[in-house]
Motif scaffolding. Sequence first.
Motif, short mmCIF file in Angstrom:
data_model
loop_
_atom_site.label_atom_id
_atom_site.label_comp_id
_atom_site.label_asym_id
_atom_site.label_seq_id
_atom_site.Cartn_x
_atom_site.Cartn_y
_atom_site.Cartn_z
N ILE A 156 0.88 -1.18 0.00
CA ILE A 156 0.00 0.00 0.00
C ILE A 156 0.91 1.22 0.00
O ILE A 156 1.63 1.47 0.97
CB ILE A 156 -0.91 0.03 1.24
CG1 ILE A 156 -1.78 -1.24 1.28
CG2 ILE A 156 -1.79 1.28 1.22
CD1 ILE A 156 -2.54 -1.40 2.58
N VAL A 157 0.90 1.96 -1.11
CA VAL A 157 1.78 3.12 -1.25
C VAL A 157 0.95 4.39 -1.09
O VAL A 157 -0.11 4.53 -1.69
CB VAL A 157 2.44 3.12 -2.65
CG1 VAL A 157 3.40 4.29 -2.77
CG2 VAL A 157 3.16 1.81 -2.90
N GLU A 158 1.45 5.29 -0.27
CA GLU A 158 0.79 6.60 -0.16
C GLU A 158 1.16 7.44 -1.36
O GLU A 158 2.34 7.69 -1.61
CB GLU A 158 1.23 7.31 1.12
CG GLU A 158 0.34 7.00 2.31
CD GLU A 158 0.90 7.59 3.59
OE1 GLU A 158 0.76 8.81 3.76
OE2 GLU A 158 1.48 6.83 4.38
N LEU A 159 0.17 7.90 -2.09
CA LEU A 159 0.46 8.59 -3.35
C LEU A 159 1.01 10.00 -3.14
O LEU A 159 1.55 10.61 -4.07
CB LEU A 159 -0.79 8.61 -4.23
CG LEU A 159 -1.13 7.22 -4.81
CD1 LEU A 159 -2.53 7.20 -5.40
CD2 LEU A 159 -0.11 6.82 -5.88
N SER A 160 0.89 10.52 -1.90
CA SER A 160 1.42 11.86 -1.63
C SER A 160 2.81 11.79 -0.99
O SER A 160 3.39 12.83 -0.65
CB SER A 160 0.46 12.61 -0.70
OG SER A 160 0.29 11.87 0.50
N ALA A 161 3.35 10.58 -0.83
CA ALA A 161 4.62 10.43 -0.12
C ALA A 161 5.80 10.96 -0.95
O ALA A 161 5.70 11.12 -2.17
CB ALA A 161 4.84 8.96 0.24
N ASP A 162 6.92 11.21 -0.26
CA ASP A 162 8.14 11.59 -0.97
C ASP A 162 8.57 10.43 -1.87
O ASP A 162 8.40 9.27 -1.52
CB ASP A 162 9.28 11.86 0.05
CG ASP A 162 9.04 13.14 0.82
OD1 ASP A 162 8.22 13.95 0.35
OD2 ASP A 162 9.65 13.30 1.90
N GLY A 163 9.13 10.78 -3.00
CA GLY A 163 9.61 9.73 -3.91
C GLY A 163 8.52 9.16 -4.79
O GLY A 163 8.77 8.22 -5.54
N VAL A 164 7.30 9.72 -4.72
CA VAL A 164 6.20 9.27 -5.58
C VAL A 164 5.78 10.43 -6.47
O VAL A 164 5.34 11.48 -5.98
CB VAL A 164 4.98 8.79 -4.76
CG1 VAL A 164 3.87 8.31 -5.70
CG2 VAL A 164 5.38 7.68 -3.79
N GLU A 165 5.96 10.25 -7.76
CA GLU A 165 5.59 11.31 -8.68
C GLU A 165 4.46 10.82 -9.59
O GLU A 165 4.58 9.77 -10.22
CB GLU A 165 6.80 11.72 -9.53
CG GLU A 165 6.54 12.95 -10.38
CD GLU A 165 7.64 13.19 -11.41
OE1 GLU A 165 7.45 14.03 -12.28
OE2 GLU A 165 8.68 12.50 -11.35
N VAL A 166 3.38 11.57 -9.63
CA VAL A 166 2.22 11.17 -10.42
C VAL A 166 2.09 12.08 -11.64
O VAL A 166 2.00 13.30 -11.49
CB VAL A 166 0.92 11.23 -9.58
CG1 VAL A 166 -0.27 10.77 -10.40
CG2 VAL A 166 1.05 10.38 -8.31
N ARG A 167 2.12 11.49 -12.81
CA ARG A 167 2.03 12.27 -14.05
C ARG A 167 0.78 11.87 -14.82
O ARG A 167 0.72 10.77 -15.39
CB ARG A 167 3.24 11.99 -14.94
CG ARG A 167 4.57 12.30 -14.30
CD ARG A 167 5.67 11.75 -15.21
NE ARG A 167 7.00 11.97 -14.63
CZ ARG A 167 8.07 11.28 -14.98
NH1 ARG A 167 7.98 10.32 -15.89
NH2 ARG A 167 9.24 11.54 -14.42
N PRO A 168 -0.21 12.74 -14.88
CA PRO A 168 -1.44 12.40 -15.62
C PRO A 168 -1.16 12.16 -17.11
O PRO A 168 -0.27 12.78 -17.69
CB PRO A 168 -2.31 13.65 -15.44
CG PRO A 168 -1.80 14.29 -14.20
CD PRO A 168 -0.32 14.02 -14.19
#
Lengths: 377, 315
Positions: free
Chosen positions: A192-204
């Motif tokens: 379970i990964v927190e999408l707002s965590a450091d090291g997580v980049e979300v690109r639409p």
Amino acid sequence: MLLHFDRVSLPDTAQNLRAEVRTFLTRHADHLLRPNSDFSSGHDPAFSELLGSRGWVGMTWPKEYGGAERTFFERYVVTEELLAAGAPVSAHWIADRQSGPLLLRYGSAQQCARFLPDIAAGRSFFSIGMSEPNTGSDLASVRTSARRTDGGWLVNGTKLWSTDAHRNHYMVALVRTEPPSENRHAGLSQFIVELSADGVEVRPIRNMSGGEDFNEVVFTDAFVADDQVVGEPGNGWEQVTSELGYERSGPERFLSAFRVFVEFVRLIGDDPAPHEAAAIGRIASHLMTLRRMSVSVAGMLEEGKSPAVEAALVKELGNNFEKALPEIARLAAPGGLSPGSFREAFTDTLLLSPSFTLRGGTREILRGVIARGLGLR
Amino acid sequence: MMNEITQMLVDSAARMFADGSTKAVLDDVELGVYPQALHDMVVENGFDRIGIAAEGFATTDVFELLKSAGRFAVGVPLAEMVLAARWVGESGDFVSIGVVEGARVAQVPWGRRADRVLALVDGAARIGHVCHVTTGTNIAGEPRDTVTLEAVEEIAVDEGPFEMLALSRVALMAGCLERVLDLGLTYAGEREQFGRPISKFQAIQHALAVVAAEVAAAKRAADAAIDALGGERFAQEVAAAKARVGEAVGIVAEAVHQVHGAMGFTHEHELHHFTRRLWAWRDEYGNEVFWQRRLGGHLAKLGADHVWDFVATQS
């Protein structure tokens, strides 16, 4: 008997719930803005929370985790009424349909207590983290990897096609926790990964219809604590397979084009020409049958079975129907695609339709699942 | 779920049909030879009387029996025997059923052997003695004669005789479709090419997966219409089933023939007895478009905002 779909009728309790849902939808009609009935359309946290407050998210789950301990039939009725009305259900859809059931089946008591009540309240949203740039149908080939660190894991890699990852809270990511070996299915785990965590980049990623629903999610030494590993490390393949069973069986697999049908009937009016009546009847005959098959699958879920093959079969038929419906309607529509609500629903659905036989398992993968069920492989 | 009585009925019928509806019998039927031995077994065991209320069977049992008959492509006109006995009563003579076409009655199974024929016209029925017969067959070689009747009288049938006959074809097709799927699976497992059974090739697997999906849908649609017997939605459910099952027939027959290759194109192979019956039955008592129009007309009258309710409040 091969692939039998029992004659299952919805119990009265489920039918009574239908009226409640319809009243609710009438009261909150301001949320019903989409011209189609696709489950991936309309991300509306306020609406999800309203549903949660009615007990209509996580409704089959234990009460101790915020669920309502209702039957799969009741859940079926709620989901089909929401989809038929074109309700914006995308925010909580994945968490309700598969992330929550995954935690209930494989997660720890602490994980259930931590995540499920918020999901059931319609406040906590999950995305799927399965596909990758070089991993689609061949899911066992995932390369996103995790290595041990103090108190948890550091994740590196890229997930793809993660719907709503840019606005949801968590992702259940399938990652490699051991190097690849001869057993391709070994060494995989679900985090379970927190999408707002450091090291997580979300690109639409923009899709061909202009929408930005799905994403690329890049992990760079993203930290995942040990208590966010679902089940046993290394058991990921079994878990992800069971998750797919939930993903394939519901009414969302044949209702994506339903609004096109409604607007088609409206366009034609009450005195149809013979070919118009035939088009309506043809669509209806498929829809009535698919819905009954889907209710049969809900009955199997209620009995605690894992109807993976039957679910694949409903999805195969349902997706083909979703694609055929707009075509049948288009060719019989009086006036063709002149401006109006039919054209709007048609266009919206047609532009989404290539995804129908891709998401949740491609047609090719599903036919393989069915073939295995038939004993051919 | 089938109850015990129905299960026993279907099981014993299946044994009887397996014995009495062999390839040799099917070949003979196409030459116009009536399967008298099977007929006698049907009558001796009372299968022709299960539609008569006093016999204690449910009306749904009639159609469960016909599913089994379809599976074996039985050569006696079982649907007509059972429904005629239901509507005319036990009479001792041979009553078949057909559709009024002008001054004559067409599409009469084994009209050449019938003493009397029940003729459907505009949702009503009449019955008369056969006085003249023009023989004919359907695409499966099953006798479908055109007859002229005398001493005709009206007969009251209050349960939608045309829909009941359409449902008989739905049930026959549902059983027959399942048989065709089985034939395809068996053949694909036995036939070897390129050093392995053709069932190991993805192209064949996908073709049979599509067939299985269509057969599953057809069976569920048929069951839904059977369950609607006596209900207010009966006409609409029969319409949906006849249309949906008819569509499945075209897809399934085509694909399973392809799987069988040239072998299935021979007269010697049994596949065609089943596929040709499917092709025949989908056109009897209204083809797909006939029933699509009926169902579509009904929905158009209900209106766009009631379509969902119609679909969702089904059983």
